[in-house]
Design an enzyme around this catalytic site. Structure first.
Site, PDB file in Angstrom:
ATOM      1  N   LYS A   9       0.831  -1.199   0.000  1.00  0.00           N
ATOM      2  CA  LYS A   9       0.000   0.000   0.000  1.00  0.00           C
ATOM      3  C   LYS A   9       0.877   1.266   0.000  1.00  0.00           C
ATOM      4  O   LYS A   9       2.102   1.178   0.192  1.00  0.00           O
ATOM      5  CB  LYS A   9      -0.921  -0.038   1.227  1.00  0.00           C
ATOM      6  CG  LYS A   9      -1.893  -1.226   1.219  1.00  0.00           C
ATOM      7  CD  LYS A   9      -2.817  -1.142   2.415  1.00  0.00           C
ATOM      8  CE  LYS A   9      -3.757  -2.330   2.456  1.00  0.00           C
ATOM      9  NZ  LYS A   9      -4.734  -2.218   3.561  1.00  0.00           N
ATOM     10  N   TYR A  49     -12.296  -2.657  -3.261  1.00  0.00           N
ATOM     11  CA  TYR A  49     -12.808  -2.712  -1.896  1.00  0.00           C
ATOM     12  C   TYR A  49     -14.341  -2.721  -1.837  1.00  0.00           C
ATOM     13  O   TYR A  49     -14.916  -2.348  -0.814  1.00  0.00           O
ATOM     14  CB  TYR A  49     -12.247  -1.544  -1.082  1.00  0.00           C
ATOM     15  CG  TYR A  49     -10.806  -1.757  -0.634  1.00  0.00           C
ATOM     16  CD1 TYR A  49     -10.442  -2.882   0.099  1.00  0.00           C
ATOM     17  CD2 TYR A  49      -9.808  -0.828  -0.925  1.00  0.00           C
ATOM     18  CE1 TYR A  49      -9.134  -3.090   0.517  1.00  0.00           C
ATOM     19  CE2 TYR A  49      -8.496  -1.011  -0.505  1.00  0.00           C
ATOM     20  CZ  TYR A  49      -8.170  -2.149   0.222  1.00  0.00           C
ATOM     21  OH  TYR A  49      -6.873  -2.353   0.650  1.00  0.00           O
ATOM     22  N   PHE A  57     -15.506   3.332   7.298  1.00  0.00           N
ATOM     23  CA  PHE A  57     -14.164   3.746   6.887  1.00  0.00           C
ATOM     24  C   PHE A  57     -13.923   3.647   5.380  1.00  0.00           C
ATOM     25  O   PHE A  57     -12.813   3.874   4.908  1.00  0.00           O
ATOM     26  CB  PHE A  57     -13.093   2.937   7.644  1.00  0.00           C
ATOM     27  CG  PHE A  57     -13.205   1.430   7.447  1.00  0.00           C
ATOM     28  CD1 PHE A  57     -12.668   0.800   6.336  1.00  0.00           C
ATOM     29  CD2 PHE A  57     -13.842   0.651   8.404  1.00  0.00           C
ATOM     30  CE1 PHE A  57     -12.759  -0.572   6.164  1.00  0.00           C
ATOM     31  CE2 PHE A  57     -13.944  -0.732   8.242  1.00  0.00           C
ATOM     32  CZ  PHE A  57     -13.396  -1.334   7.112  1.00  0.00           C
ATOM     33  N   ARG A  85      -1.170 -14.693   3.778  1.00  0.00           N
ATOM     34  CA  ARG A  85      -1.948 -14.050   4.856  1.00  0.00           C
ATOM     35  C   ARG A  85      -1.243 -14.252   6.200  1.00  0.00           C
ATOM     36  O   ARG A  85      -1.186 -13.341   7.019  1.00  0.00           O
ATOM     37  CB  ARG A  85      -3.361 -14.633   4.911  1.00  0.00           C
ATOM     38  CG  ARG A  85      -4.179 -14.403   3.653  1.00  0.00           C
ATOM     39  CD  ARG A  85      -4.893 -13.098   3.593  1.00  0.00           C
ATOM     40  NE  ARG A  85      -5.855 -12.931   4.650  1.00  0.00           N
ATOM     41  CZ  ARG A  85      -6.617 -11.842   4.783  1.00  0.00           C
ATOM     42  NH1 ARG A  85      -6.497 -10.843   3.912  1.00  0.00           N
ATOM     43  NH2 ARG A  85      -7.472 -11.736   5.765  1.00  0.00           N
ATOM     44  N   THR A  91      -4.996  -8.225  10.273  1.00  0.00           N
ATOM     45  CA  THR A  91      -5.314  -6.939   9.626  1.00  0.00           C
ATOM     46  C   THR A  91      -4.950  -5.753  10.520  1.00  0.00           C
ATOM     47  O   THR A  91      -4.365  -4.771  10.059  1.00  0.00           O
ATOM     48  CB  THR A  91      -6.820  -6.871   9.285  1.00  0.00           C
ATOM     49  OG1 THR A  91      -7.124  -7.966   8.421  1.00  0.00           O
ATOM     50  CG2 THR A  91      -7.189  -5.567   8.600  1.00  0.00           C
ATOM     51  N   ARG A 102       2.970  -7.024   9.115  1.00  0.00           N
ATOM     52  CA  ARG A 102       2.264  -5.967   9.856  1.00  0.00           C
ATOM     53  C   ARG A 102       2.758  -5.889  11.295  1.00  0.00           C
ATOM     54  O   ARG A 102       2.844  -4.798  11.869  1.00  0.00           O
ATOM     55  CB  ARG A 102       0.761  -6.219   9.802  1.00  0.00           C
ATOM     56  CG  ARG A 102       0.192  -5.943   8.408  1.00  0.00           C
ATOM     57  CD  ARG A 102      -1.189  -6.532   8.276  1.00  0.00           C
ATOM     58  NE  ARG A 102      -1.860  -6.203   7.040  1.00  0.00           N
ATOM     59  CZ  ARG A 102      -2.879  -6.911   6.559  1.00  0.00           C
ATOM     60  NH1 ARG A 102      -3.315  -7.984   7.198  1.00  0.00           N
ATOM     61  NH2 ARG A 102      -3.461  -6.550   5.427  1.00  0.00           N
ATOM     62  N   ASN A 112      -1.741  -0.296   7.077  1.00  0.00           N
ATOM     63  CA  ASN A 112      -1.223  -1.599   7.512  1.00  0.00           C
ATOM     64  C   ASN A 112      -0.352  -2.252   6.442  1.00  0.00           C
ATOM     65  O   ASN A 112      -0.246  -3.460   6.346  1.00  0.00           O
ATOM     66  CB  ASN A 112      -2.362  -2.513   7.982  1.00  0.00           C
ATOM     67  CG  ASN A 112      -3.339  -2.844   6.873  1.00  0.00           C
ATOM     68  OD1 ASN A 112      -3.238  -2.316   5.762  1.00  0.00           O
ATOM     69  ND2 ASN A 112      -4.275  -3.731   7.155  1.00  0.00           N
ATOM     70  N   HIS A 115      -1.836  -5.486   1.385  1.00  0.00           N
ATOM     71  CA  HIS A 115      -3.110  -6.183   1.197  1.00  0.00           C
ATOM     72  C   HIS A 115      -2.821  -7.533   0.549  1.00  0.00           C
ATOM     73  O   HIS A 115      -1.946  -7.638  -0.312  1.00  0.00           O
ATOM     74  CB  HIS A 115      -4.034  -5.384   0.263  1.00  0.00           C
ATOM     75  CG  HIS A 115      -5.213  -6.190  -0.201  1.00  0.00           C
ATOM     76  ND1 HIS A 115      -6.361  -6.314   0.543  1.00  0.00           N
ATOM     77  CD2 HIS A 115      -5.383  -6.971  -1.310  1.00  0.00           C
ATOM     78  CE1 HIS A 115      -7.193  -7.127  -0.094  1.00  0.00           C
ATOM     79  NE2 HIS A 115      -6.622  -7.541  -1.223  1.00  0.00           N
ATOM     80  N   GLU A 126      -9.373 -10.482  -7.803  1.00  0.00           N
ATOM     81  CA  GLU A 126      -8.428  -9.370  -7.668  1.00  0.00           C
ATOM     82  C   GLU A 126      -7.331  -9.427  -8.734  1.00  0.00           C
ATOM     83  O   GLU A 126      -6.938  -8.392  -9.283  1.00  0.00           O
ATOM     84  CB  GLU A 126      -7.844  -9.357  -6.246  1.00  0.00           C
ATOM     85  CG  GLU A 126      -8.921  -8.990  -5.227  1.00  0.00           C
ATOM     86  CD  GLU A 126      -8.496  -9.126  -3.766  1.00  0.00           C
ATOM     87  OE1 GLU A 126      -7.325  -9.494  -3.499  1.00  0.00           O
ATOM     88  OE2 GLU A 126      -9.344  -8.872  -2.893  1.00  0.00           O
TER      89      GLU A 126
HETATM   90  P1  CMP Z   1      -7.058  -4.832   3.678  1.00  0.00           P
HETATM   91  O1  CMP Z   1      -6.538  -6.189   3.904  1.00  0.00           O
HETATM   92  O2  CMP Z   1      -6.484  -4.044   2.546  1.00  0.00           O
HETATM   93  O3  CMP Z   1      -8.643  -4.901   3.481  1.00  0.00           O
HETATM   94  C1  CMP Z   1      -9.522  -3.902   3.897  1.00  0.00           C
HETATM   95  C2  CMP Z   1      -8.829  -2.800   4.613  1.00  0.00           C
HETATM   96  O4  CMP Z   1      -9.652  -1.936   5.348  1.00  0.00           O
HETATM   97  C3  CMP Z   1      -7.897  -3.388   5.633  1.00  0.00           C
HETATM   98  O5  CMP Z   1      -6.813  -3.991   5.019  1.00  0.00           O
HETATM   99  C4  CMP Z   1      -7.579  -2.193   6.511  1.00  0.00           C
HETATM  100  O6  CMP Z   1      -6.429  -1.489   6.058  1.00  0.00           O
HETATM  101  C5  CMP Z   1      -8.803  -1.331   6.288  1.00  0.00           C
HETATM  102  N1  CMP Z   1      -9.544  -1.168   7.536  1.00  0.00           N
HETATM  103  C6  CMP Z   1     -10.101  -2.126   8.269  1.00  0.00           C
HETATM  104  N2  CMP Z   1     -10.685  -1.582   9.354  1.00  0.00           N
HETATM  105  C7  CMP Z   1     -10.466  -0.241   9.296  1.00  0.00           C
HETATM  106  C8  CMP Z   1     -10.804   0.844  10.127  1.00  0.00           C
HETATM  107  N3  CMP Z   1     -11.505   0.662  11.244  1.00  0.00           N
HETATM  108  N4  CMP Z   1     -10.412   2.078   9.751  1.00  0.00           N
HETATM  109  C9  CMP Z   1      -9.714   2.247   8.594  1.00  0.00           C
HETATM  110  N5  CMP Z   1      -9.362   1.236   7.768  1.00  0.00           N
HETATM  111  C10 CMP Z   1      -9.724   0.005   8.129  1.00  0.00           C
END
Ligand code: CMP
Length: 143
Positions: A9, A49, A57, A85, A91, A102, A112, A115, A126
């Site tokens: 990211k 997404y 969010f 993963r 996450t 992470r 984070n 992805h 994807e």
């Molecule tokens: P990712 O694996 O890219 O998939 C969905 C993303 O949403 C996740 O990683 C996080 O980076 C993001 N995400 C999840 N929860 C929150 C949150 N509470 N606020 C902001 N981003 C979030």
């Protein structure tokens, strides 16, 4: 052979973690079969997404992923979807174990670092969304 979609990211690119992340998957024994540094359109981000569209969010997530270059990749190998993963960690970096990407490099759930597809269905969707067929290479590992 199983394939997955992984993306460093914008925070990972800005923090010069692309090499570190690629290296971890290479050392694990996975094969890089597609890669590109790219900026993400809002259209692509919203499609990627889509399952989070109703989450509070969602707007923040799309703003962030379109804020700077990402490094999009396709990796191949045994059980690569689940193992990637595990290598990424939970996450929310607060819950991610040390030794995971992470756990080692991130502190916030929004930023984070990486992805990764969470199932065979997501990986297929994807990869098709981010890469054209001719951008995913088939080549033998000879050494
Ligand atoms: P990712 O694996 O890219 O998939 C969905 C993303 O949403 C996740 O990683 C996080 O980076 C993001 N995400 C999840 N929860 C929150 C949150 N509470 N606020 C902001 N981003 C979030």
């Amino acid at each position: 052979m199983e394939k997955t979609f992984l993306m460093v990211k914008p925070d990972g690119v800005q923090r010069n973690l692309v090499g570190e992340i690629v290296s971890r998957f290479e050392k694990k024994g996975y094969q890089l079969v597609g890669a590109k540094l790219m900026t993400v359109s809002r259209e692509l981000a919203e499609k990627h997404y889509a399952e989070h569209k109703e989450r509070p969010f969602f707007g923040e997530l799309v703003d962030f992923i379109t804020s700077g270059p990402v490094f999009a990749m396709v990796w191949q190998g045994n059980n690569v979807i689940a193992n990637a993963r595990s290598m990424m960690g939970k996450t929310n970096p607060a819950d991610a174990a040390s030794g995971t990407i992470r756990g080692d490099f991130a502190t916030s759930v929004g930023m984070n670092i990486i992805h990764g597809s969470d199932s065979p269905e997501s990986a297929e969707r994807e990869i098709a969304l981010w890469f054209s067929n001719d951008e995913v290479l088939a080549y033998d590992k000879t050494i």
